[in-house]
Scaffold this motif. Structure first.
Motif, PDB file in Angstrom:
ATOM      1  N   UNK A  18       0.860  -1.403   0.059  1.00  0.00           N
ATOM      2  CA  UNK A  18      -0.019   0.244   0.142  1.00  0.00           C
ATOM      3  C   UNK A  18       1.039   0.998   0.135  1.00  0.00           C
ATOM      4  N   UNK A  19       2.182   1.436   0.719  1.00  0.00           N
ATOM      5  CA  UNK A  19       2.768   2.421   0.942  1.00  0.00           C
ATOM      6  C   UNK A  19       3.134   2.677  -0.173  1.00  0.00           C
ATOM      7  N   UNK A  20       3.649   1.408  -1.052  1.00  0.00           N
ATOM      8  CA  UNK A  20       4.839   1.715  -2.166  1.00  0.00           C
ATOM      9  C   UNK A  20       4.234   1.995  -3.717  1.00  0.00           C
ATOM     10  N   UNK A  21       2.270   1.774  -3.176  1.00  0.00           N
ATOM     11  CA  UNK A  21       1.610   2.377  -4.316  1.00  0.00           C
ATOM     12  C   UNK A  21       0.992   4.158  -4.318  1.00  0.00           C
ATOM     13  N   UNK A  22       0.812   4.089  -2.952  1.00  0.00           N
ATOM     14  CA  UNK A  22       0.459   5.449  -3.040  1.00  0.00           C
ATOM     15  C   UNK A  22       1.706   6.306  -2.712  1.00  0.00           C
ATOM     16  N   UNK A  23       3.188   5.791  -2.195  1.00  0.00           N
ATOM     17  CA  UNK A  23       4.295   7.072  -2.865  1.00  0.00           C
ATOM     18  C   UNK A  23       4.606   7.223  -4.273  1.00  0.00           C
TER      19      UNK A  23
END
Length: 364
Positions: A18-23
């Motif tokens: 999730x963090x990778x996608x949002x970043x």
């Protein structure tokens, strides 16, 4: 025990993704103000890097140098969060060279860990500094938010944009999430040889919850960056108390002129009215106008303007001729631009909802 480790690993992977996608989204989305997005994207990448230890911890332990970098990178999280809050609060925010000093603690521990080969003493010192850093930056974050709120109330006539609420919620939820990390640290000091998997499960779930909430907020509110000018200064009450007598008398005359202008010209009907706009309309300096409203009348500009709007709304709601106007039409007509802000201000002033007020007046 094994199922808890597997659960922590699974949650870690989901949150990491999730963090990778949002970043990636934050770095690539087209926006006028890029600094907030890039700082927030960098923060998420750093957290994701640190979080990867939940599911590939053994891989890092086998690579000492990389493990040192991963560990030390956690000291960059709070500086990035603090800078993100500043960039989101202030529309004229720009990264400056001197702000790289925020990374000095991380650099110091990078050298220390390499020199001591991850000694127990250096790790304990790192944990203490990390907790002190977290508390110091969170205090700084709340100070920035408080100042931003005060500046907005002194200069604008509409409720603070969603960015303030978003940042405040983010800060509070971050405090709750970090409390579990703090508890884990205290437990590790009490029982240094025992790994508490239960607290790690709680930390994993809380991190996943925060990220899920974060993603939904980003999806439903794609434009969350609407700042005030950081150069705008807050006036202190002592500024008025130190005014020369002649200046004080002149200021009182300006207040009378201001109040007459508000009644006769009704500038409050403009929902985009600001302190700067009103100052230009009555030909007075912004500083003098702010001093008059905030410290002579003892009100924020926001409350001062809304008093006139509520008075106008009460007149309309009491009118038999305008009884067919909907509440939505009334609130737009008197200068409000949202139903929630109108209802809040109206109930604060009358202890009644607009609908109840109208019914009571028309019944008489």
């Amino acid at each position: 025990m094994d199922y808890k480790i597997d659960l922590i690993s699974s949650i870690g992977k989901i949150t990491f993704f999730l963090m990778l996608v949002l970043s990636v989204f934050l770095f690539t989305v087209k926006t006028v103000r890029k600094a907030p997005n890039r700082l927030l994207g960098s923060l998420l990448l750093i957290i994701a890097f640190d979080l990867s230890g939940f599911f590939i911890g053994e891989w890092f332990e086998a690579r000492t140098n990389l493990n040192i970098i991963k560990t030390v990178s956690s000291l960059l999280q709070m500086p990035l969060f603090y800078l993100y809050v500043q960039s989101a609060c202030y529309s004229d925010f720009k990264l400056k060279t001197w702000q790289s000093a925020h990374g000095i603690p991380a650099l110091v521990f990078l050298i220390l860990f390499w020199a001591t080969s991850f000694s127990t003493t250096s790790i304990h010192l790192f944990e203490i500094v990390g907790e002190l850093q977290w508390f110091a930056y969170m205090i700084a974050v709340f100070i920035v938010l408080k100042r931003r709120k005060d500046i907005y109330q002194e200069n604008y006539s509409q409720p603070s944009p969603k960015i303030y609420k978003w940042l405040f919620q983010f800060a509070i939820i971050s405090c709750v999430g970090h409390s579990f990390v703090f508890i884990r640290w205290i437990l590790s000091l009490a029982q240094p040889d025992q790994e508490n998997l239960n607290i790690n499960v709680i930390i994993s779930f809380s991190t996943l919850f925060i990220m899920t909430w974060f993603v939904f907020k980003a999806l439903y509110n794609p434009i969350l960056f609407s700042g005030v000018q950081s150069t705008q200064k807050l006036l202190k009450s002592k500024n008025y108390e130190k005014l020369p007598h002649a200046h004080s008398v002149q200021l009182r005359k300006e207040i009378v002129r201001l109040q007459h202008f508000m009644v006769q010209e009704k500038p409050y009907l403009d929902f985009e009215l600001t302190l700067q706009k009103l100052a230009a309309q009555i030909n007075i300096s912004e500083k003098e106008l702010s001093l008059a409203i905030n410290h002579h009348l003892g009100k924020h500009f926001f409350d001062f303007v809304n008093e006139y709007r509520i008075a106008e709304a009460k007149t309309i709601l009491s009118s038999v001729e305008q009884k067919n106007l909907t509440i939505l039409e009334v609130l737009y007509q008197v200068g409000f631009n949202s139903k929630s802000s109108f209802y809040t201000a109206f109930k604060k002033a009358t202890d009644q909802t607009p609908t109840d007020y109208r019914k009571a007046k028309l019944a008489n």
